[in-house]
Scaffold this motif. Structure first.
Motif, short mmCIF file in Angstrom:
data_model
loop_
_atom_site.label_atom_id
_atom_site.label_comp_id
_atom_site.label_asym_id
_atom_site.label_seq_id
_atom_site.Cartn_x
_atom_site.Cartn_y
_atom_site.Cartn_z
N PRO A 91 0.80 -1.24 0.00
CA PRO A 91 0.00 0.00 0.00
C PRO A 91 0.83 1.28 0.00
O PRO A 91 0.33 2.34 -0.37
N ASN A 92 2.10 1.19 0.37
CA ASN A 92 2.97 2.37 0.43
C ASN A 92 3.70 2.64 -0.88
O ASN A 92 4.50 3.57 -0.96
N LEU A 93 3.47 1.81 -1.88
CA LEU A 93 4.18 1.91 -3.15
C LEU A 93 3.21 2.07 -4.31
O LEU A 93 2.08 1.60 -4.25
N ASN A 94 3.68 2.69 -5.36
CA ASN A 94 3.09 2.56 -6.69
C ASN A 94 4.21 2.82 -7.69
O ASN A 94 5.29 3.26 -7.31
N TYR A 95 3.97 2.50 -8.93
CA TYR A 95 5.08 2.55 -9.89
C TYR A 95 5.68 3.94 -10.02
O TYR A 95 6.90 4.10 -10.01
N ASP A 96 4.86 4.98 -10.11
CA ASP A 96 5.36 6.33 -10.34
C ASP A 96 5.57 7.15 -9.08
O ASP A 96 6.12 8.24 -9.14
N PHE A 116 8.09 2.87 -7.10
CA PHE A 116 8.71 1.57 -7.32
C PHE A 116 9.73 1.64 -8.45
O PHE A 116 10.70 0.89 -8.47
N LYS A 117 9.55 2.56 -9.39
CA LYS A 117 10.47 2.67 -10.53
C LYS A 117 11.87 3.08 -10.10
O LYS A 117 12.82 2.92 -10.86
N GLU A 118 12.03 3.60 -8.88
CA GLU A 118 13.36 3.97 -8.38
C GLU A 118 14.25 2.76 -8.16
O GLU A 118 15.47 2.88 -8.12
N PHE A 119 13.65 1.60 -7.98
CA PHE A 119 14.41 0.38 -7.73
C PHE A 119 14.76 -0.25 -9.08
O PHE A 119 14.17 -1.24 -9.50
N LEU A 174 15.86 -4.10 -9.37
CA LEU A 174 14.73 -5.00 -9.11
C LEU A 174 13.76 -4.95 -10.29
O LEU A 174 13.26 -5.98 -10.73
N ASN A 175 13.51 -3.76 -10.81
CA ASN A 175 12.65 -3.64 -11.99
C ASN A 175 13.23 -4.38 -13.18
O ASN A 175 12.50 -5.06 -13.91
N ASP A 176 14.54 -4.26 -13.39
CA ASP A 176 15.18 -4.97 -14.50
C ASP A 176 15.05 -6.48 -14.33
O ASP A 176 14.76 -7.20 -15.28
N ALA A 177 15.25 -6.96 -13.09
CA ALA A 177 15.15 -8.39 -12.83
C ALA A 177 13.72 -8.89 -13.03
O ALA A 177 13.50 -9.95 -13.62
N ILE A 216 5.73 -2.01 -17.60
CA ILE A 216 5.18 -1.00 -16.67
C ILE A 216 3.69 -1.26 -16.44
O ILE A 216 3.21 -1.22 -15.31
N ALA A 217 2.97 -1.57 -17.51
CA ALA A 217 1.54 -1.86 -17.38
C ALA A 217 1.32 -3.09 -16.51
O ALA A 217 0.40 -3.11 -15.67
#
Length: 169
Positions: A102-107, A115-118, A121-124, A140-141
Motif C-alpha cells: 500500500p505504500n508503493l506505486n510505480y510512479d 517503485f520505478k526507483e528500484f 529489481l525492476n530490470d530483474a 510497466i503496465a
C-alpha cells in the motif's frame, strides 16, 4: 638476386632477449587475470543457475520483501543476478509483502514511494516476465496491474474482516 645480410650484434641480441622476457611476464600476468575472471564467472553462473532453477516464492532469503529498507537491499542484490521465471503477477505478494504494497506505486504518485526507483529489481522482474515482443511499456503496465490487483485484494480482505466483525455484534 637479393642478398641479405644477417649480421646481428650482441647488443641487438640482448635487446631481443629483454623483449622476450618482458613479453613472457605480460603473458603470465594476462593468464592470471583470465584465471581470476574465469573464477568469478563460475561463481556468477552458479548463482544464476540456483536462481533460475528455483521458484520465485522459494527465494526465502529475499522474498517477500517486508520493509522499505529490505526493498532497497534487494534492489542492490539483484543488480547482477536474475529472478527465476514465473508468474510475477500471481505471485507479486510473494515478492513484495502485503505490508508495504500500500505504500508503493510505480510512479510514486499521491505521496507513495516510487517503485520505478528500484532500477535493478525492476530490470530483474522485467527479465522474469519477458515474453517475445514485450516492451518497457508492457512491463510497466504489468507492474501497475500487479499493484492494483494486490491493493484490491488487501481492500477486499479488510472489508471481509469488517463484515465479520459487524456480523458478530
Amino acid at each position: 638476386m637479393f642478398k641479405q645480410s644477417f649480421n646481428i650484434t650482441s647488443s641487438e641480441f640482448a635487446d631481443d632477449k629483454e623483449n622476450s622476457n618482458s613479453k613472457k611476464e605480460d603473458i603470465a600476468e594476462i593468464k592470471q587475470r583470465l584465471e581470476r575472471i574465469e573464477k568469478r564467472q563460475l561463481e556468477m553462473l552458479t548463482i544464476l543457475k540456483k536462481l533460475t532453477n528455483e521458484d520465485i516464492a522459494s527465494e526465502s532469503h529475499w522474498f517477500p520483501i517486508l520493509t522499505m529498507g529490505d526493498l532497497e537491499k534487494v534492489d542492490q542484490q539483484v543488480k547482477e543476478q536474475k529472478i527465476a521465471n514465473g508468474n510475477v503477477a500471481k505471485n507479486f505478494d510473494s515478492i513484495i509483502s502485503k505490508d508495504i504494497i500500500p505504500n508503493l506505486n510505480y510512479d510514486g504518485l499521491n505521496g507513495k514511494k516510487p517503485f520505478k526507483e528500484f532500477k535493478y529489481l525492476n530490470d530483474a522482474l522485467a527479465d522474469a516476465i519477458k515474453t517475445e515482443g514485450s516492451t518497457k511499456k508492457t512491463y510497466i503496465a504489468t507492474i501497475r496491474n500487479c499493484f492494483k490487483v494486490q491493493k484490491g485484494r488487501l481492500a477486499k480482505q479488510k472489508f471481509d474482516c469488517k463484515i465479520k466483525v459487524d456480523n458478530k455484534t
